[in-house]
Motif scaffolding. Structure first.
Motif, short mmCIF file in Angstrom:
data_model
loop_
_atom_site.label_atom_id
_atom_site.label_comp_id
_atom_site.label_asym_id
_atom_site.label_seq_id
_atom_site.Cartn_x
_atom_site.Cartn_y
_atom_site.Cartn_z
N VAL A 8 38.32 30.76 71.53
CA VAL A 8 38.75 29.47 70.97
C VAL A 8 38.24 28.33 71.85
O VAL A 8 37.71 27.33 71.35
N LYS A 9 38.36 28.48 73.17
CA LYS A 9 37.89 27.44 74.09
C LYS A 9 36.38 27.22 73.94
O LYS A 9 35.90 26.10 73.96
N GLU A 10 35.63 28.30 73.78
CA GLU A 10 34.17 28.20 73.64
C GLU A 10 33.79 27.46 72.36
O GLU A 10 32.94 26.57 72.38
N GLU A 11 34.41 27.83 71.24
CA GLU A 11 34.05 27.21 69.96
C GLU A 11 34.46 25.74 69.91
O GLU A 11 33.68 24.89 69.47
N ILE A 12 35.67 25.41 70.35
CA ILE A 12 36.10 24.02 70.34
C ILE A 12 35.31 23.23 71.38
O ILE A 12 34.90 22.10 71.13
N GLY A 13 35.05 23.83 72.52
CA GLY A 13 34.30 23.17 73.58
C GLY A 13 32.87 22.82 73.18
O GLY A 13 32.26 21.92 73.76
N ALA A 14 32.35 23.50 72.18
CA ALA A 14 30.98 23.23 71.71
C ALA A 14 30.90 22.01 70.80
O ALA A 14 29.80 21.53 70.51
N LEU A 15 32.05 21.49 70.37
CA LEU A 15 32.04 20.30 69.51
C LEU A 15 31.59 19.08 70.32
O LEU A 15 31.92 18.95 71.50
#
Length: 70
Positions: A20-27
């Protein structure tokens, strides 16, 4: 800076948190993502970003990680 608080359902472990951190952090514009894991329940996610983030973008990022934005 903007702070967005989310509730995400379905995370059960550290790997889930990382996804979750990786996907949101990519925004675009996201500076940090913090997760308060509640195994098998609704976990609190706090996102710090340069500008407000769209709900649809956040929902797509959480979905890509395999979880549900409540």
């Amino acid at each position: 800076m903007e702070t967005t608080r989310l509730t995400v359902n379905g995370m059960t472990c550290g790997h889930c948190v990382s996804a979750v951190k990786e996907e949101i952090g990519a925004l675009t514009g996201v500076h940090s993502v913090a997760v308060d894991l509640v195994e098998g329940g609704d976990s609190a996610v706090t996102v710090t970003s340069e500008a407000p983030l769209g709900r649809s973008d956040l929902e797509a990022a959480v979905d890509e990680a395999g979880y549900t934005l409540v």
